[in-house]
Design a protein around this motif. Structure first.
Motif, short mmCIF file in Angstrom:
data_model
loop_
_atom_site.label_atom_id
_atom_site.label_comp_id
_atom_site.label_asym_id
_atom_site.label_seq_id
_atom_site.Cartn_x
_atom_site.Cartn_y
_atom_site.Cartn_z
N TYR A 1 36.54 -7.53 34.34
CA TYR A 1 37.01 -8.90 34.47
C TYR A 1 38.22 -8.98 35.39
N GLN A 2 39.10 -8.00 35.30
CA GLN A 2 40.28 -7.97 36.16
C GLN A 2 39.89 -7.85 37.63
N VAL A 3 38.87 -7.06 37.89
CA VAL A 3 38.48 -6.79 39.28
C VAL A 3 37.55 -7.86 39.84
N GLY A 4 36.54 -8.24 39.06
CA GLY A 4 35.51 -9.13 39.58
C GLY A 4 35.26 -10.38 38.79
N GLY A 5 36.16 -10.72 37.88
CA GLY A 5 36.01 -11.95 37.13
C GLY A 5 34.80 -11.93 36.21
N GLN A 6 34.35 -13.14 35.85
CA GLN A 6 33.29 -13.25 34.86
C GLN A 6 31.96 -12.68 35.35
N ASP A 7 31.68 -12.76 36.64
CA ASP A 7 30.39 -12.28 37.14
C ASP A 7 30.24 -10.78 36.97
N LEU A 8 31.27 -10.04 37.34
CA LEU A 8 31.20 -8.58 37.22
C LEU A 8 31.22 -8.18 35.74
N GLN A 9 32.02 -8.87 34.95
CA GLN A 9 32.06 -8.53 33.53
C GLN A 9 30.72 -8.84 32.86
N ARG A 10 30.10 -9.94 33.24
CA ARG A 10 28.79 -10.26 32.66
C ARG A 10 27.75 -9.21 33.03
N GLU A 11 27.76 -8.75 34.27
CA GLU A 11 26.82 -7.71 34.68
C GLU A 11 27.02 -6.45 33.86
N PHE A 12 28.28 -6.08 33.65
CA PHE A 12 28.57 -4.90 32.84
C PHE A 12 28.10 -5.10 31.40
N ASN A 13 28.44 -6.25 30.81
CA ASN A 13 28.04 -6.51 29.43
C ASN A 13 26.53 -6.49 29.25
N ASN A 14 25.80 -7.06 30.20
CA ASN A 14 24.35 -7.09 30.09
C ASN A 14 23.78 -5.67 30.03
N ILE A 15 24.32 -4.78 30.84
CA ILE A 15 23.85 -3.39 30.83
C ILE A 15 24.18 -2.72 29.50
N ILE A 16 25.40 -2.95 29.02
CA ILE A 16 25.83 -2.32 27.76
C ILE A 16 25.00 -2.84 26.59
N PHE A 17 24.84 -4.14 26.49
CA PHE A 17 24.06 -4.70 25.40
C PHE A 17 22.61 -4.22 25.44
N ASN A 18 22.02 -4.23 26.62
CA ASN A 18 20.63 -3.78 26.75
C ASN A 18 20.49 -2.31 26.39
N ALA A 19 21.46 -1.50 26.81
CA ALA A 19 21.42 -0.08 26.49
C ALA A 19 21.51 0.14 24.99
N ALA A 20 22.38 -0.60 24.32
CA ALA A 20 22.59 -0.41 22.89
C ALA A 20 21.42 -0.89 22.05
N PHE A 21 20.82 -2.02 22.43
CA PHE A 21 19.83 -2.64 21.55
C PHE A 21 18.39 -2.46 22.00
N ALA A 22 18.15 -2.42 23.29
CA ALA A 22 16.77 -2.28 23.77
C ALA A 22 16.41 -0.83 24.06
N GLU A 23 17.40 -0.05 24.50
CA GLU A 23 17.12 1.32 24.95
C GLU A 23 17.64 2.40 24.01
N ARG A 24 18.34 2.01 22.95
CA ARG A 24 18.85 2.95 21.93
C ARG A 24 19.77 4.02 22.53
N LYS A 25 20.58 3.62 23.50
CA LYS A 25 21.48 4.58 24.14
C LYS A 25 22.83 4.61 23.42
N ASP A 26 23.53 5.70 23.64
CA ASP A 26 24.89 5.86 23.12
C ASP A 26 25.85 5.26 24.13
N ILE A 27 26.40 4.09 23.82
CA ILE A 27 27.24 3.40 24.80
C ILE A 27 28.66 3.95 24.83
N SER A 28 28.92 5.00 24.05
CA SER A 28 30.22 5.68 24.15
C SER A 28 30.10 6.94 25.01
N ASP A 29 28.89 7.22 25.50
CA ASP A 29 28.67 8.43 26.29
C ASP A 29 29.41 8.35 27.63
#
Length: 295
Positions: A143-171
């Motif tokens: 968010y600091q670097v790219g505002g809401q657009d960059l943060q949303r892109e990051f969040n979408n990947i994290i959420f999808n990894a955690a819930f759809a792909e069963r990935k460890d998002i702390s890796d």
């Protein structure tokens, strides 16, 4: 509220703060479907995942409004920082059974899957419970670097990894690749960032500010500094002209009557002075956004 009234409004920015956790636990009694959705429960934060999708669906449905939405996700932490069980990174199902027992755990998982399906989201049968602090730091940095657009892109990947792909998002390696993938920083810089304490102070202050504002569960959404909602909302709660025929399975800190529906459309009009609420169901709250440091 007529379209002509909306067209006469001056375009303004509506700030939306979403206090969220990628991994959501705490303690609650399994009383009903509704209480499962609203009280902090020791499970991966399915409701932040779903709430994120519904919020953006509502924003997309309001493109006709003369407003610009600025959405900022801020971190929250409900996992016990000293729990050895969490350190073992149990599966979501294992964690719930350990906490609530087989029957209640299966019921919680069923509700979560039904809600995700209704929102049009993919959700794996299980997932990994882990500490999301590194992901929170990267989200703040995005968010600091790219505002809401960059943060949303990051969040979408994290959420999808955690819930759809069963990935460890702390890796560590996964987060390095994600930072590089969205253009936040290259792999070398991402590795340096994650090994440092950069943005940790900001994350801590955001969490402390949320708790100081009596935020006890997530997602917690603050709209234009005036409306505060806790839990997963229906899209109609934000935009429709009348209440839904069936109440959504959510808990609102401040309930919405017909006058309080279509929040986004109300905020597109010139601001009106707030008047004292006539009843609990007519409460519009003046809630200040936490004064939090960003670069």
């Amino acid at each position: 509220m007529s379209d002509s009234a909306l067209s006469q409004g001056v375009q303004r920015v509506i700030k939306i703060i979403v206090i969220s956790d990628y991994v959501r636990p705490s303690h609650s009694l399994f009383l009903s479907i509704m209480s499962t959705l609203i009280t902090p429960s020791r499970q991966i934060c399915t409701f932040c995942y779903i709430g994120n999708k519904v919020l953006y669906d509502a924003i997309e449905a309001c493109r006709d409004l003369p407003v610009h939405f600025d959405v900022e996700f801020r971190p929250f932490a409900l996992l016990c920082p000293t729990s050895p069980h969490v350190d073992k990174k149990p599966s979501r199902r294992e964690y719930l059974i350990h906490k609530f027992g087989q029957h209640h755990a299966e019921a919680k998982l069923k509700v979560a899957h039904e809600m995700a399906q209704k929102a049009g989201l993919e959700m794996a049968e299980d997932g990994i419970i882990c500490r999301p602090n590194l992901a929170h730091r990267l989200a703040v940095k995005a968010y600091q670097v790219g505002g809401q657009d960059l943060q949303r892109e990051f969040n979408n990947i994290i959420f999808n990894a955690a819930f759809a792909e069963r990935k460890d998002i702390s890796d560590f390696d996964f987060l390095v690749e994600t930072a590089a993938q969205i253009g936040l920083m290259n792999r070398e810089k991402a590795s340096e960032f994650l090994r440092s304490t950069e943005c940790q102070d900001c994350v801590d202050k955001m969490i402390d500010a949320a708790k100081a504002n009596q935020v006890n569960g997530v997602p917690f959404i603050i709209i234009d500094g005036r409306w505060a909602m806790n839990g997963v909302q229906s899209k109609e709660c934000y935009i429709q002209a009348s209440p839904p025929s069936k109440p959504p399975l959510v808990y609102l800190l401040y309930r919405f009557s017909q006058r309080q529906s279509q929040i986004f459309r109300k905020l597109a009009l010139p601001p009106e002075p707030l008047t004292p609420p006539r009843s609990f169901n007519d409460r519009r709250v003046s809630i200040s956004s936490p004064a939090l440091p960003v670069q």
